[in-house]
Design a protein around this motif. Sequence first.
Motif, PDB file in Angstrom:
ATOM      1  N   VAL A   1     -46.647   6.258  -7.497  1.00  0.00           N
ATOM      2  CA  VAL A   1     -46.234   7.661  -7.408  1.00  0.00           C
ATOM      3  C   VAL A   1     -46.860   8.292  -6.169  1.00  0.00           C
ATOM      4  O   VAL A   1     -48.080   8.326  -6.031  1.00  0.00           O
ATOM      5  N   GLY A   2     -46.018   8.783  -5.293  1.00  0.00           N
ATOM      6  CA  GLY A   2     -46.499   9.495  -4.111  1.00  0.00           C
ATOM      7  C   GLY A   2     -46.512  10.998  -4.349  1.00  0.00           C
ATOM      8  O   GLY A   2     -47.461  11.685  -4.014  1.00  0.00           O
ATOM      9  N   THR A   3     -45.441  11.487  -4.951  1.00  0.00           N
ATOM     10  CA  THR A   3     -45.338  12.920  -5.230  1.00  0.00           C
ATOM     11  C   THR A   3     -45.145  13.120  -6.723  1.00  0.00           C
ATOM     12  O   THR A   3     -44.246  12.536  -7.324  1.00  0.00           O
ATOM     13  N   LEU A   4     -46.015  13.931  -7.303  1.00  0.00           N
ATOM     14  CA  LEU A   4     -45.944  14.230  -8.720  1.00  0.00           C
ATOM     15  C   LEU A   4     -45.567  15.699  -8.897  1.00  0.00           C
ATOM     16  O   LEU A   4     -46.176  16.575  -8.296  1.00  0.00           O
ATOM     17  N   GLY A   5     -44.550  15.942  -9.703  1.00  0.00           N
ATOM     18  CA  GLY A   5     -44.180  17.311 -10.052  1.00  0.00           C
ATOM     19  C   GLY A   5     -44.887  17.680 -11.341  1.00  0.00           C
ATOM     20  O   GLY A   5     -44.988  16.874 -12.262  1.00  0.00           O
ATOM     21  N   LEU A   6     -45.392  18.885 -11.408  1.00  0.00           N
ATOM     22  CA  LEU A   6     -46.122  19.346 -12.584  1.00  0.00           C
ATOM     23  C   LEU A   6     -45.587  20.708 -12.982  1.00  0.00           C
ATOM     24  O   LEU A   6     -45.472  21.612 -12.154  1.00  0.00           O
ATOM     25  N   THR A   7     -45.242  20.845 -14.255  1.00  0.00           N
ATOM     26  CA  THR A   7     -44.788  22.124 -14.774  1.00  0.00           C
ATOM     27  C   THR A   7     -45.306  22.267 -16.188  1.00  0.00           C
ATOM     28  O   THR A   7     -45.906  21.345 -16.738  1.00  0.00           O
ATOM     29  N   ALA A   8     -45.077  23.436 -16.765  1.00  0.00           N
ATOM     30  CA  ALA A   8     -45.563  23.701 -18.119  1.00  0.00           C
ATOM     31  C   ALA A   8     -44.524  24.494 -18.879  1.00  0.00           C
ATOM     32  O   ALA A   8     -43.770  25.274 -18.297  1.00  0.00           O
ATOM     33  N   GLY A   9     -44.504  24.277 -20.184  1.00  0.00           N
ATOM     34  CA  GLY A   9     -43.647  25.065 -21.051  1.00  0.00           C
ATOM     35  C   GLY A   9     -44.065  26.524 -21.019  1.00  0.00           C
ATOM     36  O   GLY A   9     -45.165  26.864 -20.574  1.00  0.00           O
ATOM     37  N   ALA A  10     -43.198  27.377 -21.510  1.00  0.00           N
ATOM     38  CA  ALA A  10     -43.413  28.823 -21.427  1.00  0.00           C
ATOM     39  C   ALA A  10     -44.708  29.285 -22.087  1.00  0.00           C
ATOM     40  O   ALA A  10     -45.312  30.253 -21.637  1.00  0.00           O
ATOM     41  N   SER A  11     -45.163  28.591 -23.132  1.00  0.00           N
ATOM     42  CA  SER A  11     -46.358  29.060 -23.834  1.00  0.00           C
ATOM     43  C   SER A  11     -47.624  28.300 -23.453  1.00  0.00           C
ATOM     44  O   SER A  11     -48.696  28.566 -24.000  1.00  0.00           O
ATOM     45  N   ALA A  12     -47.534  27.372 -22.526  1.00  0.00           N
ATOM     46  CA  ALA A  12     -48.730  26.619 -22.117  1.00  0.00           C
ATOM     47  C   ALA A  12     -49.607  27.489 -21.213  1.00  0.00           C
ATOM     48  O   ALA A  12     -49.133  28.017 -20.203  1.00  0.00           O
ATOM     49  N   PRO A  13     -50.875  27.634 -21.555  1.00  0.00           N
ATOM     50  CA  PRO A  13     -51.747  28.484 -20.729  1.00  0.00           C
ATOM     51  C   PRO A  13     -52.109  27.826 -19.396  1.00  0.00           C
ATOM     52  O   PRO A  13     -52.163  26.604 -19.282  1.00  0.00           O
ATOM     53  N   GLU A  14     -52.382  28.667 -18.426  1.00  0.00           N
ATOM     54  CA  GLU A  14     -52.775  28.209 -17.090  1.00  0.00           C
ATOM     55  C   GLU A  14     -53.998  27.303 -17.152  1.00  0.00           C
ATOM     56  O   GLU A  14     -54.135  26.379 -16.356  1.00  0.00           O
ATOM     57  N   LYS A  15     -54.867  27.525 -18.109  1.00  0.00           N
ATOM     58  CA  LYS A  15     -56.074  26.705 -18.269  1.00  0.00           C
ATOM     59  C   LYS A  15     -55.704  25.223 -18.422  1.00  0.00           C
ATOM     60  O   LYS A  15     -56.385  24.350 -17.878  1.00  0.00           O
ATOM     61  N   LEU A  16     -54.628  24.929 -19.157  1.00  0.00           N
ATOM     62  CA  LEU A  16     -54.216  23.534 -19.335  1.00  0.00           C
ATOM     63  C   LEU A  16     -53.668  22.951 -18.037  1.00  0.00           C
ATOM     64  O   LEU A  16     -53.863  21.772 -17.747  1.00  0.00           O
ATOM     65  N   VAL A  17     -52.984  23.768 -17.266  1.00  0.00           N
ATOM     66  CA  VAL A  17     -52.467  23.307 -15.967  1.00  0.00           C
ATOM     67  C   VAL A  17     -53.641  22.927 -15.076  1.00  0.00           C
ATOM     68  O   VAL A  17     -53.645  21.856 -14.453  1.00  0.00           O
ATOM     69  N   ARG A  18     -54.653  23.785 -15.032  1.00  0.00           N
ATOM     70  CA  ARG A  18     -55.831  23.501 -14.200  1.00  0.00           C
ATOM     71  C   ARG A  18     -56.536  22.238 -14.690  1.00  0.00           C
ATOM     72  O   ARG A  18     -57.023  21.441 -13.899  1.00  0.00           O
ATOM     73  N   GLU A  19     -56.600  22.048 -16.002  1.00  0.00           N
ATOM     74  CA  GLU A  19     -57.225  20.852 -16.573  1.00  0.00           C
ATOM     75  C   GLU A  19     -56.511  19.586 -16.098  1.00  0.00           C
ATOM     76  O   GLU A  19     -57.154  18.603 -15.728  1.00  0.00           O
ATOM     77  N   VAL A  20     -55.187  19.633 -16.085  1.00  0.00           N
ATOM     78  CA  VAL A  20     -54.402  18.467 -15.646  1.00  0.00           C
ATOM     79  C   VAL A  20     -54.614  18.220 -14.156  1.00  0.00           C
ATOM     80  O   VAL A  20     -54.820  17.078 -13.731  1.00  0.00           O
ATOM     81  N   VAL A  21     -54.591  19.266 -13.354  1.00  0.00           N
ATOM     82  CA  VAL A  21     -54.810  19.106 -11.911  1.00  0.00           C
ATOM     83  C   VAL A  21     -56.201  18.524 -11.661  1.00  0.00           C
ATOM     84  O   VAL A  21     -56.359  17.624 -10.830  1.00  0.00           O
ATOM     85  N   ASP A  22     -57.192  19.021 -12.388  1.00  0.00           N
ATOM     86  CA  ASP A  22     -58.555  18.499 -12.226  1.00  0.00           C
ATOM     87  C   ASP A  22     -58.621  17.017 -12.579  1.00  0.00           C
ATOM     88  O   ASP A  22     -59.268  16.230 -11.887  1.00  0.00           O
ATOM     89  N   ARG A  23     -57.955  16.608 -13.659  1.00  0.00           N
ATOM     90  CA  ARG A  23     -57.964  15.191 -14.052  1.00  0.00           C
ATOM     91  C   ARG A  23     -57.286  14.345 -12.983  1.00  0.00           C
ATOM     92  O   ARG A  23     -57.771  13.277 -12.616  1.00  0.00           O
ATOM     93  N   LEU A  24     -56.157  14.813 -12.485  1.00  0.00           N
ATOM     94  CA  LEU A  24     -55.451  14.069 -11.438  1.00  0.00           C
ATOM     95  C   LEU A  24     -56.329  13.913 -10.200  1.00  0.00           C
ATOM     96  O   LEU A  24     -56.328  12.862  -9.559  1.00  0.00           O
ATOM     97  N   SER A  25     -57.106  14.950  -9.896  1.00  0.00           N
ATOM     98  CA  SER A  25     -57.968  14.881  -8.703  1.00  0.00           C
ATOM     99  C   SER A  25     -59.146  13.929  -8.910  1.00  0.00           C
ATOM    100  O   SER A  25     -59.780  13.519  -7.936  1.00  0.00           O
ATOM    101  N   ASP A  26     -59.435  13.560 -10.158  1.00  0.00           N
ATOM    102  CA  ASP A  26     -60.448  12.529 -10.411  1.00  0.00           C
ATOM    103  C   ASP A  26     -59.952  11.162  -9.934  1.00  0.00           C
ATOM    104  O   ASP A  26     -60.746  10.287  -9.597  1.00  0.00           O
ATOM    105  N   TRP A  27     -58.637  10.977  -9.952  1.00  0.00           N
ATOM    106  CA  TRP A  27     -58.037   9.679  -9.622  1.00  0.00           C
ATOM    107  C   TRP A  27     -57.492   9.611  -8.201  1.00  0.00           C
ATOM    108  O   TRP A  27     -57.364   8.527  -7.645  1.00  0.00           O
ATOM    109  N   ARG A  28     -57.131  10.750  -7.646  1.00  0.00           N
ATOM    110  CA  ARG A  28     -56.477  10.772  -6.334  1.00  0.00           C
ATOM    111  C   ARG A  28     -56.820  12.036  -5.577  1.00  0.00           C
ATOM    112  O   ARG A  28     -57.226  13.027  -6.166  1.00  0.00           O
ATOM    113  N   ASP A  29     -56.542  12.000  -4.263  1.00  0.00           N
ATOM    114  CA  ASP A  29     -56.598  13.231  -3.495  1.00  0.00           C
ATOM    115  C   ASP A  29     -55.384  14.062  -3.890  1.00  0.00           C
ATOM    116  O   ASP A  29     -54.258  13.552  -3.926  1.00  0.00           O
ATOM    117  N   VAL A  30     -55.619  15.310  -4.199  1.00  0.00           N
ATOM    118  CA  VAL A  30     -54.539  16.189  -4.659  1.00  0.00           C
ATOM    119  C   VAL A  30     -54.382  17.344  -3.693  1.00  0.00           C
ATOM    120  O   VAL A  30     -55.358  17.984  -3.307  1.00  0.00           O
TER     121      VAL A  30
END
Length: 157
Positions: A106-135
């Motif tokens: 995967v070179g480009t990953l798209g990330l989105t969230a359902g209408a009720s997902a809080p921004e905190k969860l989005v940040r959590e996912v981005v942080d986890r991805l940055s543990d594995w790769r440059d984001v």
Amino acid sequence: MPADPDRLAFLTQTTLSVDDTQELVEALQARFPQIVAPKAEDICYATSNRQAAVKKIAPASDLVLVIGAPNSSNSLRLVEVAQRLGTDAHLIQRADEIDPTWLEGVGTLGLTAGASAPEKLVREVVDRLSDWRDVSEETVMTAEENMIFKLPRQLTD
């Protein structure tokens, strides 16, 4: 056939796929030209906006991750929209649900969230991805959500 085809109306569920809903509405209107439509768009604005965003990012992505609950209709629709465009997509609730093997190739990953997902969860996912790769992040906006909902009068009196 309805008893009186000239006295029909329709409403749609707010979290259906926008494309599927449009196909159904067109079929109803073709079969029953006098059918009455809702006075206003009855697909949730957040659902419409997020599906439009996924349509924009999925073709440019190798994988789309959707943050949302498995019982969230609008989150499931986002996965379906990406998959219909030929992009692999997975629904996750939290960062710890990401299978690192999904990211292979995967070179480009798209990330989105359902209408009720809080921004905190989005940040959590981005942080986890940055543990594995440059984001590097790029926000794609297809609409600005500035809807204001008034409280019922009983709650403001």
